[in-house]
Design an enzyme around this catalytic site. Structure first.
Site, mmCIF file in Angstrom:
data_model
loop_
_atom_site.group_PDB
_atom_site.id
_atom_site.type_symbol
_atom_site.label_atom_id
_atom_site.label_comp_id
_atom_site.label_asym_id
_atom_site.label_seq_id
_atom_site.Cartn_x
_atom_site.Cartn_y
_atom_site.Cartn_z
ATOM 1 N N VAL A 101 34.810 12.612 47.825
ATOM 2 C CA VAL A 101 34.082 13.484 46.955
ATOM 3 C C VAL A 101 34.343 13.038 45.469
ATOM 4 C CG1 VAL A 101 33.788 15.835 46.290
ATOM 5 C CG2 VAL A 101 34.028 15.310 48.754
ATOM 6 N N GLY A 111 42.205 13.759 42.632
ATOM 7 C CA GLY A 111 41.958 13.120 43.833
ATOM 8 C C GLY A 111 40.836 12.379 43.967
ATOM 9 N N LYS A 166 34.501 28.158 64.786
ATOM 10 C CA LYS A 166 35.559 27.013 64.513
ATOM 11 C C LYS A 166 36.122 26.730 65.619
ATOM 12 C CE LYS A 166 37.306 24.292 61.069
ATOM 13 N NZ LYS A 166 36.324 24.061 59.871
ATOM 14 N N GLY A 182 38.912 10.706 46.165
ATOM 15 C CA GLY A 182 38.492 10.140 47.723
ATOM 16 C C GLY A 182 37.003 10.337 47.685
HETATM 17 P P1 NAD Z 1 39.393 12.299 50.999
HETATM 18 O O1 NAD Z 1 40.505 12.267 52.005
HETATM 19 O O2 NAD Z 1 38.406 11.305 50.860
HETATM 20 O O3 NAD Z 1 39.987 12.339 49.497
HETATM 21 C C1 NAD Z 1 41.195 13.098 49.116
HETATM 22 C C2 NAD Z 1 41.739 12.040 48.226
HETATM 23 O O4 NAD Z 1 42.864 12.884 47.631
HETATM 24 C C3 NAD Z 1 42.328 10.918 48.517
HETATM 25 O O5 NAD Z 1 42.162 9.697 47.901
HETATM 26 C C4 NAD Z 1 44.011 10.966 48.670
HETATM 27 O O6 NAD Z 1 44.783 9.812 47.963
HETATM 28 C C5 NAD Z 1 44.043 12.204 47.102
HETATM 29 N N1 NAD Z 1 45.172 12.696 47.238
HETATM 30 C C6 NAD Z 1 46.274 13.357 48.053
HETATM 31 N N2 NAD Z 1 47.055 14.106 47.473
HETATM 32 C C7 NAD Z 1 46.983 13.911 46.387
HETATM 33 C C8 NAD Z 1 47.693 14.407 45.358
HETATM 34 N N3 NAD Z 1 48.791 14.970 45.358
HETATM 35 N N4 NAD Z 1 47.233 13.990 44.071
HETATM 36 C C9 NAD Z 1 46.134 13.317 43.635
HETATM 37 N N5 NAD Z 1 45.324 12.843 44.740
HETATM 38 C C10 NAD Z 1 45.577 13.261 45.897
HETATM 39 O O7 NAD Z 1 38.951 13.717 51.082
HETATM 40 P P2 NAD Z 1 37.499 14.243 50.659
HETATM 41 O O8 NAD Z 1 36.448 14.106 51.694
HETATM 42 O O9 NAD Z 1 37.093 13.524 49.290
HETATM 43 O O10 NAD Z 1 37.784 15.720 50.355
HETATM 44 C C11 NAD Z 1 38.421 16.465 49.227
HETATM 45 C C12 NAD Z 1 38.598 17.719 49.197
HETATM 46 O O11 NAD Z 1 37.396 18.557 49.311
HETATM 47 C C13 NAD Z 1 39.260 18.025 50.445
HETATM 48 O O12 NAD Z 1 40.252 19.121 49.959
HETATM 49 C C14 NAD Z 1 38.172 18.595 51.454
HETATM 50 O O13 NAD Z 1 38.624 19.576 52.331
HETATM 51 C C15 NAD Z 1 37.219 19.123 50.315
HETATM 52 N N6 NAD Z 1 35.760 18.971 51.030
HETATM 53 C C16 NAD Z 1 35.400 17.850 51.110
HETATM 54 C C17 NAD Z 1 33.773 17.830 51.666
HETATM 55 C C18 NAD Z 1 33.135 16.554 52.015
HETATM 56 O O14 NAD Z 1 31.727 16.721 52.056
HETATM 57 N N7 NAD Z 1 33.917 15.541 52.279
HETATM 58 C C19 NAD Z 1 33.411 19.203 51.863
HETATM 59 C C20 NAD Z 1 33.934 20.258 51.689
HETATM 60 C C21 NAD Z 1 35.251 20.429 51.069
#
Ligand code: NAD
Length: 366
Positions: free
Chosen positions: A183, A179, A79, A181
């Protein structure tokens, strides 16, 4: 002091990267190259102290060794962190200077995007080194990993339902998805396609509205998500949401979601197990993203990526076998699976010589 820490954490190499003109202060940590080149993203963060940056990069790089090993990839863990404010300190020179340091490691470390870094930043890094994934699709990059992560999470869910209930009928169960977002929304869509009942929450009301309108989900308050009568709690937002305050409230007998670092601490992981709740270890479930970028190394192909996501099902099955075999909580079983693979394959690789990354799919040029 540093070597004492490294003795404890097992890291192979720490590289301090400095370029005064470009304003670069970064640390690359290579935890392990036993299974292959160390792959892990670069995070840009305004760390209060250098120690904080070092602690973060050591912790995150070690995590990548475990994640890549459980995912079945021929990759080690690494990292990088760039110390700075992602909203105002970014420049072409900064990322190109960083890219030169990545290049100097000759492929021992391969970088990707992480918090604070986007595909445009990676384009600059890519001008100086080939050892970067997550570049733009026109260069043979893999694009947004989120749909793959969601699909991989579904595979992990099916293995987990199978272990808990003896069937994989996703639509038979109800879900609390926290959440919506990149994913989370995609995951909700996959659940809906299978006919599931879904409770959702997000701090962004527009996203909640979309989940209700498009996928027939039931909206609940941010804090209410812990109290809903769902079979599965699916954290897809923040880390640390399974903690002393929330565990008593959860009705779910299964925890399976995409968020990183879901357990607030190991003691909570032990307690989850003691209560008979089946926890699908986060880094095994959400490996879709890293699998997707890893495929860039020998020529990205979407079909191969989807096939690879399905291996998450088997990885979870293996973790549950180890948990039963050794009588340990599932979060520990995931670590053990990683360690066993590193031990076995590491020996094999040493006797055969280590492979170097190939990057066959890349199209060079700006
Ligand atoms: P993102 O930022 O697109 O989505 C996160 C969502 O969570 C947002 O819509 C935000 O408004 C919401 N959120 C934040 N705080 C909150 C709360 N207290 N209650 C409810 N909702 C809340 O992120 P993402 O890319 O969708 O990733 C989501 C999670 O998955 C993260 O923890 C990330 O590290 C993990 N992850 C993502 C990927 C990927 O491919 N994107 C891969 C591995 C792990």
């Amino acid at each position: 002091m540093v070597f004492e820490t490294l003795d404890h954490t097992g890291h192979e190499q720490i590289v301090y990267c400095h370029n005064k003109d470009a304003g670069l202060k970064a640390i690359i940590a290579i935890h392990s190259t036993v299974l292959g080149p160390a792959l892990g993203g670069t995070r840009m963060w305004n760390y209060a102290t250098e120690q904080e940056a070092l602690d973060d990069v050591l912790r995150l790089s070690r995590g990548m060794t475990y994640k890549n090993a459980v995912a079945g990839l021929n990759l080690g863990g690494g990292k990088a962190v760039i110390i700075g404010d992602a909203s105002k300190d970014k420049s072409e020179a900064l990322f190109r200077a960083f890219g030169q340091f990545v290049e100097s490691l000759g492929g021992r470390y391969i970088t990707a995007e992480d918090v604070g870094i986007d595909v445009n930043d990676m384009e600059y890094v890519y001008r100086e080194t080939e050892y970067v994934t997550g570049v733009h699709q026109v260069h043979g990059g893999s694009g947004d990993p989120s749909p793959f992560t969601a699909y991989g999470t579904l595979q992990g869910l099916m293995a987990t339902l199978n272990k808990k209930y003896g069937d994989e009928e996703v639509g038979k169960y109800s879900y609390a998805v926290q959440g919506l977002g990149h994913v989370g929304m995609e995951f909700v869509k996959l659940l809906k396609e299978r006919g599931a009942k879904i409770f959702v929450t997000d701090i962004n009301p527009k996203l909640v509205e979309r989940a209700v309108d498009e996928f027939g989900a039931e909206a609940v308050g941010l804090d209410e998500i812990y109290d809903v009568p769902a079979d599965v709690y699916s954290p897809c937002a923040l880390g640390g949401t399974i903690n002393e305050q929330t565990l008593d409230r959860l009705k779910a007998q299964v925890i399976c979601g995409a968020a990183n670092n879901q357990l607030a601490n190991n003691a909570i992981g032990d307690e989850v197990q003691r209560r008979g709740i089946l926890y699908a270890p986060d880094y095994a479930v959400n490996a879709g993203g890293v699998m997707n970028v890893a495929l860039e190394l020998d020529g990205y192909n979407r079909e191969r990526a989807m096939r690879m996501m399905r291996t998450i099902y088997h990885n979870l099955g293996r973790i549950y076998e180890i948990s039963d075999r050794d009588g340990i909580p599932t979060y520990q079983a995931a670590d053990r699976m990683a360690e066993e693979r590193i031990e076995k394959i590491g020996k094999l690789k040493l006797s055969m010589g280590r492979g170097t990354p190939r990057f066959q799919g890349r199209i060079r040029g700006n």
